[in-house]
Write a protein that holds these residues in place. Structure first.
Motif, mmCIF file in Angstrom:
data_model
loop_
_atom_site.group_PDB
_atom_site.id
_atom_site.type_symbol
_atom_site.label_atom_id
_atom_site.label_comp_id
_atom_site.label_asym_id
_atom_site.label_seq_id
_atom_site.Cartn_x
_atom_site.Cartn_y
_atom_site.Cartn_z
ATOM 1 N N TRP A 28 37.561 43.240 30.180
ATOM 2 C CA TRP A 28 37.604 42.943 31.742
ATOM 3 C C TRP A 28 36.430 43.509 32.414
ATOM 4 O O TRP A 28 35.890 42.997 33.140
ATOM 5 C CB TRP A 28 38.923 43.311 32.223
ATOM 6 C CG TRP A 28 40.018 42.050 31.844
ATOM 7 C CD1 TRP A 28 39.666 40.993 31.233
ATOM 8 C CD2 TRP A 28 41.387 42.330 31.677
ATOM 9 N NE1 TRP A 28 40.822 40.402 30.875
ATOM 10 C CE2 TRP A 28 41.996 41.369 31.129
ATOM 11 C CE3 TRP A 28 42.263 43.700 31.972
ATOM 12 C CZ2 TRP A 28 43.350 41.328 30.762
ATOM 13 C CZ3 TRP A 28 43.547 43.698 31.722
ATOM 14 C CH2 TRP A 28 44.400 42.469 31.108
ATOM 15 N N SER A 29 36.244 45.063 31.892
ATOM 16 C CA SER A 29 35.493 45.595 32.990
ATOM 17 C C SER A 29 33.823 45.177 32.490
ATOM 18 O O SER A 29 33.239 45.037 33.496
ATOM 19 C CB SER A 29 35.387 47.165 32.606
ATOM 20 O OG SER A 29 34.442 47.820 32.893
ATOM 21 N N GLN A 30 33.611 44.533 31.384
ATOM 22 C CA GLN A 30 32.399 44.061 30.901
ATOM 23 C C GLN A 30 31.992 42.961 31.807
ATOM 24 O O GLN A 30 31.184 42.593 32.349
ATOM 25 C CB GLN A 30 32.135 43.923 29.461
ATOM 26 C CG GLN A 30 32.029 45.337 28.782
ATOM 27 C CD GLN A 30 32.493 45.705 27.071
ATOM 28 O OE1 GLN A 30 32.593 44.100 26.653
ATOM 29 N NE2 GLN A 30 32.439 46.422 26.741
ATOM 30 N N ARG A 31 33.043 42.190 31.704
ATOM 31 C CA ARG A 31 32.853 40.635 32.165
ATOM 32 C C ARG A 31 33.033 40.899 33.703
ATOM 33 O O ARG A 31 32.179 40.000 34.348
ATOM 34 C CB ARG A 31 34.366 39.778 31.887
ATOM 35 C CG ARG A 31 34.428 39.535 30.466
ATOM 36 C CD ARG A 31 35.708 38.591 30.253
ATOM 37 N NE ARG A 31 35.211 36.988 30.780
ATOM 38 C CZ ARG A 31 36.171 36.452 31.331
ATOM 39 N NH1 ARG A 31 37.590 36.533 31.309
ATOM 40 N NH2 ARG A 31 35.803 35.296 32.056
ATOM 41 N N ALA A 32 33.511 41.877 34.548
ATOM 42 C CA ALA A 32 33.442 42.011 35.756
ATOM 43 C C ALA A 32 32.378 42.373 36.431
ATOM 44 O O ALA A 32 32.115 42.563 37.602
ATOM 45 C CB ALA A 32 34.851 42.815 36.259
ATOM 46 N N ALA A 33 31.488 42.992 35.436
ATOM 47 C CA ALA A 33 30.104 43.758 36.097
ATOM 48 C C ALA A 33 29.547 42.832 37.056
ATOM 49 O O ALA A 33 28.807 43.365 37.807
ATOM 50 C CB ALA A 33 29.257 44.053 34.955
ATOM 51 N N ARG A 34 29.613 41.467 36.687
ATOM 52 C CA ARG A 34 28.640 40.657 37.679
ATOM 53 C C ARG A 34 29.201 40.504 39.085
ATOM 54 O O ARG A 34 28.792 40.020 39.787
ATOM 55 C CB ARG A 34 28.568 39.473 36.898
ATOM 56 C CG ARG A 34 27.267 38.720 36.506
ATOM 57 C CD ARG A 34 27.365 37.635 36.007
ATOM 58 N NE ARG A 34 28.030 36.554 36.760
ATOM 59 C CZ ARG A 34 28.730 35.666 36.333
ATOM 60 N NH1 ARG A 34 28.952 35.445 34.921
ATOM 61 N NH2 ARG A 34 29.380 34.752 37.392
ATOM 62 N N LEU A 35 30.609 41.241 39.138
ATOM 63 C CA LEU A 35 31.309 40.820 40.574
ATOM 64 C C LEU A 35 31.010 41.973 41.259
ATOM 65 O O LEU A 35 31.277 42.031 42.533
ATOM 66 C CB LEU A 35 32.940 40.558 40.149
ATOM 67 C CG LEU A 35 33.172 39.122 39.683
ATOM 68 C CD1 LEU A 35 34.584 39.006 39.117
ATOM 69 C CD2 LEU A 35 32.867 37.911 40.639
ATOM 70 N N ARG A 36 30.591 43.232 40.668
ATOM 71 C CA ARG A 36 30.426 44.240 41.407
ATOM 72 C C ARG A 36 29.625 44.179 42.882
ATOM 73 O O ARG A 36 28.605 43.821 42.837
ATOM 74 C CB ARG A 36 29.899 45.197 40.561
ATOM 75 C CG ARG A 36 30.414 46.822 41.046
ATOM 76 C CD ARG A 36 30.317 47.563 39.415
ATOM 77 N NE ARG A 36 31.487 47.642 38.773
ATOM 78 C CZ ARG A 36 32.653 48.334 39.007
ATOM 79 N NH1 ARG A 36 32.690 48.938 40.098
ATOM 80 N NH2 ARG A 36 33.655 47.968 38.303
ATOM 81 N N GLY A 37 30.135 44.509 43.891
ATOM 82 C CA GLY A 37 29.451 44.588 45.171
ATOM 83 C C GLY A 37 29.419 43.073 45.840
ATOM 84 O O GLY A 37 28.965 42.977 47.023
ATOM 85 N N VAL A 38 29.993 42.313 44.993
ATOM 86 C CA VAL A 38 30.347 40.933 45.880
ATOM 87 C C VAL A 38 31.210 41.007 47.045
ATOM 88 O O VAL A 38 32.225 41.430 47.020
ATOM 89 C CB VAL A 38 30.809 39.714 44.776
ATOM 90 C CG1 VAL A 38 31.062 38.444 45.455
ATOM 91 C CG2 VAL A 38 29.563 39.710 43.827
ATOM 92 N N ALA A 39 30.680 40.328 48.091
ATOM 93 C CA ALA A 39 31.553 40.025 49.279
ATOM 94 C C ALA A 39 32.597 39.241 49.233
ATOM 95 O O ALA A 39 32.297 37.961 48.963
ATOM 96 C CB ALA A 39 30.792 40.001 50.617
ATOM 97 N N VAL A 40 33.920 39.155 49.624
ATOM 98 C CA VAL A 40 34.762 38.192 49.565
ATOM 99 C C VAL A 40 35.753 38.444 50.773
ATOM 100 O O VAL A 40 35.593 39.231 51.576
ATOM 101 C CB VAL A 40 35.690 38.568 48.235
ATOM 102 C CG1 VAL A 40 35.172 38.334 47.022
ATOM 103 C CG2 VAL A 40 36.748 39.950 48.217
ATOM 104 N N VAL A 41 36.433 37.157 51.323
ATOM 105 C CA VAL A 41 37.323 37.154 52.275
ATOM 106 C C VAL A 41 38.679 36.970 51.434
ATOM 107 O O VAL A 41 38.891 36.295 50.442
ATOM 108 C CB VAL A 41 36.969 35.968 53.142
ATOM 109 C CG1 VAL A 41 38.067 35.817 53.976
ATOM 110 C CG2 VAL A 41 35.679 35.895 53.729
ATOM 111 N N MET A 42 39.559 37.957 51.936
ATOM 112 C CA MET A 42 40.954 37.643 51.472
ATOM 113 C C MET A 42 42.070 37.039 52.534
ATOM 114 O O MET A 42 41.846 37.479 53.470
ATOM 115 C CB MET A 42 41.326 39.262 50.810
ATOM 116 C CG MET A 42 40.651 39.628 49.850
ATOM 117 S SD MET A 42 41.220 41.285 49.311
ATOM 118 C CE MET A 42 41.936 40.741 47.994
#
Lengths: 451, 299
Positions: free
Chosen positions: B184-198
């Motif tokens: 998961w950590s490898q796959r999620a690398a692309r999401l690092r720093g992405v801005a989201v609304v929760m």
């Protein structure tokens, strides 16, 4: 585990060894060998797995950083007041637009003593309810509800202990508590769905039937909820009266069943019986000319109650929309003697009933709409063999009824504002439109509500 | 005579096997039901009280839940006051002494992890806040490791005869979980720093994935999104744009869709717990699917 295996093995060994002496000692050795092999095999597997886990944890150490997978949170510092009970306060009040009706009563039913007064006209603060609750020790929980109200001052509405670890489905409650009969009886006014309680409860108990006594409850170990409740108490409250005696003044018995239907529906229903006695239970009435009279009743009072509640919430999630249907029915029979100042004292017997049904629909978060229909049947009430209505006009044969419609808004579970319209025909000759606006606020700890 | 002695001793030998009854578990939320399944295997009989489509803050204390609580040997819940509106009623009404808080039959997952967002000011003006910290710990799969340790311990304490079994399953689960975390950590690398609304405040998912929550749809925790607040969020998104809106499955889609349409960003419906989406069949599927959905939206 290994200890047990060895036990089994030796027991088996003994069983076979005893009568047959040593002729199958080879078999025993074989069994022992096999068990030992299994044990070693098992341990080796666990050890291998643990080694691999250690390795993985080493690698993951970098991948997941130390961030949030941490040791349990540190305990908060102890303070002398850490063990203070949960304290909650209910603030409630209303504005009501009502007719000025002298001697307001529900026709056909012996009124409560002291007489229950209806809603105040205009602005008024209703009872403020202070509740304190805490686990006393591992075995008991205690709760007190103190009610502050104009006229009566502070009263102890509930003050009871409850067992937590009796086990086997048993719970014992003792002290002063609301009886478990019916559905609404245990609900305090802040949990009602309407500004006032149903006519049925008003003639039966006023706000609700309270006990000084003990309650034993047993829950069956089944998936269907089966709950049996029995109570013995002082029986000092209407429809009984304080009789200054040893032993139990009243007794109740109740059975409740409940369960789910699919994901979205749930229900609960039951019956209950209350037996009590009254001695010189005073009442106030009106004679046919409309002038006041007082009297009292002495005798036995028996009440049957039945209740049924159905709740719907899509997928069991009540957060957006949900619906609740609730109905209760009662039948009460009283027999004994009735005395009043202008009438002749004589044998009295009555058999009366009533019911209500209501539906509450939450059509969007925070907003609910509800309707309730109330109906009472005076049934028979005879004094000296003749209908009581001839002597006491306020007990004449009449079928009180009431329609209520409410809309409430609850921005959080701690606040609620409610608007209610009612068409009230609970008193003979009265056909009144009532409007009420109510607030209910809850401060501090607020215990979870029952179903 | 001898045959009776023999039979008696055989019966005696078999006795512990009968006593080896399954542990009946009442799990408050599906993630804990699934974790108990991983550790308890066929020794645990699990009833999960809520589904991922239900708001765990607001569950009605239904008669069926009281009946199940009556039969439980072990209660596995989140704690941190997540279930304060219903669990205490079930416990008190159940008449079951095996599962009362303080005893070995009562397990709170939140006690095993470091809770985030412990409020510095306790006041309900701040909305539905939890004094112990935010209870939605399953947002970060790393939290499941210490919880699994504690849960295996709890199972072993209640059913000591199967300690070895639970320990072996724990080791096996942790091994697989470490593998999954790495993946998961490898796959999620692309999401690092992405801005989201929760939709609802949850610090754990951002902590895990390194995404950055710029706004919440709820004006305060537990308070329904209002039109005025949504408009403010929309304004804020003009200054600090976000890539996606994250909504747990049990929330109404309306507010997030309203915002998504105007801000021109996608809504990601997160399973939130096991069973929250068709792919979130077990704990592994839950996080696989969460990542799949977020990566798809973040393309």
């Amino acid at each position: 585990m290994y200890v047990r295996r060895t036990l089994i093995a030796s027991a088996i060994a003994m069983a076979f060894a005893m009568p047959a002496q040593a002729d199958n000692s080879d078999d025993i050795a074989a069994v022992r060998k096999e068990i030992e092999a299994m044990r070693q095999n098992y341990e080796a597997r666990i050890q291998a797995l643990e080694a691999r886990l250690k390795q993985a944890e080493g690698q993951a150490g970098q991948a997941t950083a130390k961030a949030d997978v941490a040791e349990p949170a540190a305990a908060p510092p102890a303070a002398a007041n850490s063990f203070n009970p949960e304290i909650g306060l209910i603030l409630t009040g209303h504005y009501a637009n009502l007719k000025d009706v002298p001697n307001r009563h529900i026709t056909g039913f012996l009124p409560l003593s002291p007489a229950a007064v209806g809603m105040n006209r205009g602005f008024s603060v209703d009872a403020s309810e202070l509740s304190l609750a805490a686990d006393i020790d591992p075995n008991f929980r205690g709760q007190a509800n103190l009610v502050y109200e104009d006229g009566t001052g502070a009263t102890v509405e509930e003050a009871y202990f409850q067992t937590l670890r009796l086990g086997n489905g048993f719970t014992l409650k003792g002290g002063r508590f609301r009886s478990a009969i019916g559905y609404m009886n245990e609900q305090h006014p802040h949990a009602w769905d309407f500004v006032d309680n149903p006519l049925m409860y008003q003639v039966l108990f006023g706000e609700g039937y309270g006990q000084d006594g003990v309650q034993l409850k047993w829950l069956a170990p089944t998936d269907l909820l089966v709950e049996i409740t029995g109570e013995l108490g002082r029986g000092a409250n209407f429809p009984g009266s304080d009789r200054n005696q040893n032993g139990a003044g009243d007794a109740t018995l109740g059975l409740h069943l409940g369960g789910d239907v699919g994901l979205s529906n749930s229900w609960r229903g039951g019956i209950a019986y209350l037996r009590t006695r009254a001695e010189d239970r005073a009442f106030f009435g009106l004679d046919p000319a409309g002038t006041g009279l007082t009297g009292d009743f002495t005798g036995r009072s028996r009440t049957w109650l039945a209740d049924f509640t159905w709740k719907w919430a899509p997928n069991g999630n009540p957060r957006e929309t949900n619906f609740k249907f609730q109905t209760e029915w009662f039948q009460r029979s009283e027999s004994g003697s009735l005395a009043c100042t202008p009438c002749i004292t004589g044998p009295y017997a009555s058999e009366q009933s009533g019911w209500y049904a209501q539906g509450i629909y939450q059509f969007m978060p925070m907003w609910r709409l509800g309707y309730r229909y109330d109906r009472l049947d005076r049934g028979t009430a005879r004094l000296n063999g003749a209908d009581l209505g001839g002597t006491i006009a306020s007990l004449a044969d009449y079928s009180p009824s009431k329609h209520s419609l409410m809309l409430d808004w609850s921005p959080s579970e701690f606040s609620l504002v409610r608007l209610q319209y009612a068409r009230d025909k609970s008193m003979a000759g009265l056909d009144e439109n009532q409007i009420a606006l109510q607030y209910v606020y809850s401060l501090g700890a607020h215990g979870a509500h029952k179903y | 005579m001898t045959i009776w002695v023999r039979l008696f001793l055989i019966a005696l030998a078999a006795l512990p096997t009968w006593a080896q009854a399954d542990v009946t578990v009442f799990a408050c939320e599906p993630e804990w039901g699934a974790l108990t399944q991983e550790l308890g295997g066929d020794k645990a009989k699990i009833f999960t009280a809520t589904s991922a489509l239900q708001d765990p803050h607001r569950i009605q204390a239904r008669p069926s839940l009281i009946a199940k609580m009556r039969q439980a040997d072990l209660v596995v819940c989140t704690g941190a006051e997540l279930e304060i509106g219903w669990l205490p009623v079930l416990l008190r009404e159940s008449g079951n002494n095996r599962v009362q808080p303080g005893g070995p039959g009562y397990f709170e997952a939140a006690r095993r992890v470091n809770l985030l967002e412990r409020p510095s000011r306790l006041d309900r003006a701040g909305g539905d806040i939890h004094p112990a910290g935010n209870p939605h710990i399953q947002g970060d799969p790393r939290n499941l490791l210490p919880v699994a340790d504690g849960l295996a311990q709890a199972l072993s304490q209640i059913d000591a005869s199967n300690t070895g079994y639970y320990q072996a399953r724990l080791t096996d689960f942790k091994l697989r979980w470490h593998g999954a975390l790495q993946k998961w950590s490898q796959r999620a690398a692309r999401l690092r720093g992405v801005a989201v609304v929760m939709q609802h405040r949850d610090p754990y998912l951002p902590a895990w994935l390194g995404v950055h929550a710029v706004a919440e749809l709820e004006p305060l925790p537990g308070v329904e999104p209002s039109a005025a607040h949504l408009a403010t969020v929309l304004d804020r998104l003009k200054q600090t744009p976000a890539k996606m809106i994250l909504r747990p499955a049990y929330f109404s889609p309306r507010p997030s869709e309203w915002l998504a349409e105007r801000a021109g960003i996608p809504v990601v419906e997160l399973p939130f717990s096991v069973g929250g989406s068709p792919a979130a069949k077990d704990l592994f599927g839950l996080y696989d699917d969460t990542l799949d959905r977020m990566l798809e939206a973040g393309k």
